[in-house]
Design an enzyme around this catalytic site. Structure first.
Site, mmCIF file in Angstrom:
data_model
loop_
_atom_site.group_PDB
_atom_site.id
_atom_site.type_symbol
_atom_site.label_atom_id
_atom_site.label_comp_id
_atom_site.label_asym_id
_atom_site.label_seq_id
_atom_site.Cartn_x
_atom_site.Cartn_y
_atom_site.Cartn_z
ATOM 1 N N ASP A 51 -10.148 -9.133 7.643
ATOM 2 C CA ASP A 51 -11.681 -9.446 6.825
ATOM 3 C C ASP A 51 -12.254 -10.715 7.010
ATOM 4 O O ASP A 51 -13.136 -10.927 7.248
ATOM 5 C CB ASP A 51 -12.107 -8.497 5.562
ATOM 6 C CG ASP A 51 -12.135 -7.073 5.911
ATOM 7 O OD1 ASP A 51 -12.069 -6.395 7.133
ATOM 8 O OD2 ASP A 51 -11.321 -6.681 4.712
ATOM 9 N N TYR A 110 0.654 -1.242 0.233
ATOM 10 C CA TYR A 110 -0.490 -0.379 -0.380
ATOM 11 C C TYR A 110 0.412 1.201 0.094
ATOM 12 O O TYR A 110 0.249 1.986 -0.771
ATOM 13 C CB TYR A 110 -1.001 0.342 1.189
ATOM 14 C CG TYR A 110 -1.849 -1.187 0.827
ATOM 15 C CD1 TYR A 110 -1.947 -1.750 0.483
ATOM 16 C CD2 TYR A 110 -2.750 -1.317 2.136
ATOM 17 C CE1 TYR A 110 -3.375 -2.834 0.261
ATOM 18 C CE2 TYR A 110 -4.411 -2.085 1.946
ATOM 19 C CZ TYR A 110 -4.033 -3.392 1.455
ATOM 20 O OH TYR A 110 -4.859 -3.820 1.391
ATOM 21 N N ASP A 125 -5.051 -7.198 5.448
ATOM 22 C CA ASP A 125 -6.181 -6.779 4.505
ATOM 23 C C ASP A 125 -6.674 -8.108 5.561
ATOM 24 O O ASP A 125 -8.273 -8.105 5.140
ATOM 25 C CB ASP A 125 -5.866 -5.852 4.088
ATOM 26 C CG ASP A 125 -6.843 -4.690 3.973
ATOM 27 O OD1 ASP A 125 -8.262 -4.899 4.179
ATOM 28 O OD2 ASP A 125 -6.847 -3.610 3.123
ATOM 29 N N LYS A 134 4.053 -15.020 1.955
ATOM 30 C CA LYS A 134 3.999 -15.826 1.131
ATOM 31 C C LYS A 134 5.620 -16.200 -0.460
ATOM 32 O O LYS A 134 5.896 -15.834 -0.714
ATOM 33 C CB LYS A 134 3.573 -15.619 -0.019
ATOM 34 C CG LYS A 134 1.751 -15.915 -0.538
ATOM 35 C CD LYS A 134 1.216 -16.912 -0.550
ATOM 36 C CE LYS A 134 1.282 -17.285 -2.278
ATOM 37 N NZ LYS A 134 0.351 -18.919 -2.390
ATOM 38 N N ASP A 185 -2.310 -18.419 1.801
ATOM 39 C CA ASP A 185 -3.033 -18.530 1.324
ATOM 40 C C ASP A 185 -3.753 -19.210 1.941
ATOM 41 O O ASP A 185 -5.252 -19.952 1.993
ATOM 42 C CB ASP A 185 -3.024 -18.665 0.231
ATOM 43 C CG ASP A 185 -2.123 -19.837 -0.266
ATOM 44 O OD1 ASP A 185 -1.417 -20.438 0.454
ATOM 45 O OD2 ASP A 185 -1.563 -20.065 -1.704
#
Length: 368
Positions: free
Chosen positions: A252, A142, A248, A192, A224
């Site tokens: 959620d 970001y 993020d 990752k 993942d």
């Protein structure tokens, strides 16, 4: 003891409504526990744009830097969708995070017993769930450079750079390990590393931090797989630490395990100030919900629980934080429900203010 300085930024949509209930609780602690809060209120997001032409004024930013903690409601709304990217309400929140250097975002995912049936997962999978996701908040995808949209030949290209340094990883990693020492002493680091060099660096640096915490059980998981495990067996986790982008998404995902975004608080913490307290911003996970704004339908519990996190992490008032959290839990056990929770039970919903009053009544009625 000097007054504890708070800056309240209600923001947009339902932000002012839920923050009004926090103000009641602040007043209750002052009247019943002698806690001395110095509270100032200002604008952020669309409200700030309407008043100042920017989603956060320089004056408000300076105030945020000078207080012990910032409480934020929510930002955004359809009225601001067509603004230039730099002026959108969310940029005010991102500026607060960046300039206050709030690098550790704490997102608890706790399933209250009374709400275990609200989750989309089976009750036995989520009942008793209590995990903490620590998300790096000021670097990564970001904020990395280069970024932007440009033209190459006949095509437009969008670029975002996933970039991390040793110090950025180690400081958020240390925050996660410190939290785990006060919880179940387990940390799962998610990245990752199988396909990203930044992920390899992340894993290596977390391993360095782990050497300082021999009591902590450290595990690693690809992000993942972490998402899959959160919906398969979430109670296997205690503290999860991860980068900005994956955090993020994963936070959620974890939020929905609990059944309602209206119940979930968060804290964003930075480096200690001169008084030893970390720079901090507290906010509910839910958005501005413009579709119900001004109707008294919003659930204030996430905002109330965010204030409980402020009591715990900014002011070392753990007993008072426990008191507020217990009052929210008691009200839920009594079957009190705002509209977001009442629908699935066929119950008559209470208003935002009535839910806040019920929490205050629970605090009044117990011998704390």
């Amino acid at each position: 003891m000097p007054a504890m300085k708070l800056l309240i930024l209600p923001g947009d949509g339902i932000g002012p409504e839920v923050m009004a209930e926090v103000r009641k609780v602040i007043d209750w602690f002052g009247a019943n526990r002698g806690l001395d809060f110095s509270v100032e209120e200002d604008l952020v997001g669309g409200a700030a744009y309407d008043a100042h032409g920017a989603p956060l004024s320089d004056e408000t930013m300076a105030k945020a830097q000078s207080v012990d903690a910032v409480l934020l409601g929510a930002v955004g709304g359809p009225a601001y969708d067509n603004l230039d990217f730099s002026l959108k309400p969310e940029r005010g929140l991102l500026r607060l995070r960046k300039e206050m250097d709030l690098y550790a975002n704490l997102r608890p995912a706790q399933c209250f017993d009374a709400l275990a049936d609200y989750s989309s997962l089976k009750k036995d999978i989520v009942a008793g769930l209590d995990i903490m996701i620590v998300r790096e908040l000021t670097s990564g995808m970001y904020f990395g450079e280069p970024r932007g949209i440009h033209t190459e030949g006949n095509e437009r290209v969008g670029i975002n750079t996933h970039r991390y340094t040793t110090s950025e990883i180690r400081r958020v990693g240390r925050s996660a390990f410190e939290l785990a020492m006060k919880r179940g002493k387990r940390v799962c680091s998610m990245e990752k590393a199988n396909v990203m060099e930044a992920g390899i660096l992340w894993r290596e640096e977390i391993e360095v931090i782990a050497k300082d915490y021999p009591e902590i059980e450290l595990s690693h998981m690809y992000a993942d797989n972490g998402a899959m495990q959160l919906v398969r067996n979430p109670k296997q986790f205690d503290v999860i630490v991860t980068d900005n982008l994956f955090g993020d998404i994963l936070s959620d995902c974890a939020a929905m395990l609990t059944g309602s975004l209206g119940m979930l608080p968060s804290a964003s913490l930075g480096a200690p100030m001169e008084n030893g307290r970390p720079k901090a911003l507290y906010e509910p996970v839910h958005g501005s919900a413009p579709d119900i704004a001004g109707q008294g339908k919003a659930n204030p519990c996430a905002c109330l629980l965010s204030f409980a996190m402020a009591l715990r992490y900014s002011f070392d008032l753990g007993a008072e934080a426990d008191m507020l959290e217990a009052a929210v839990n008691e009200v839920l056990d009594q079957g009190v429900r705002t509209a977001d929770l009442a629908q699935s039970e066929g119950a008559t919903p209470v208003s935002t203010a009535e839910m806040g009053d019920a929490v205050l009544a629970a605090m009044d009625s117990n011998d704390w």
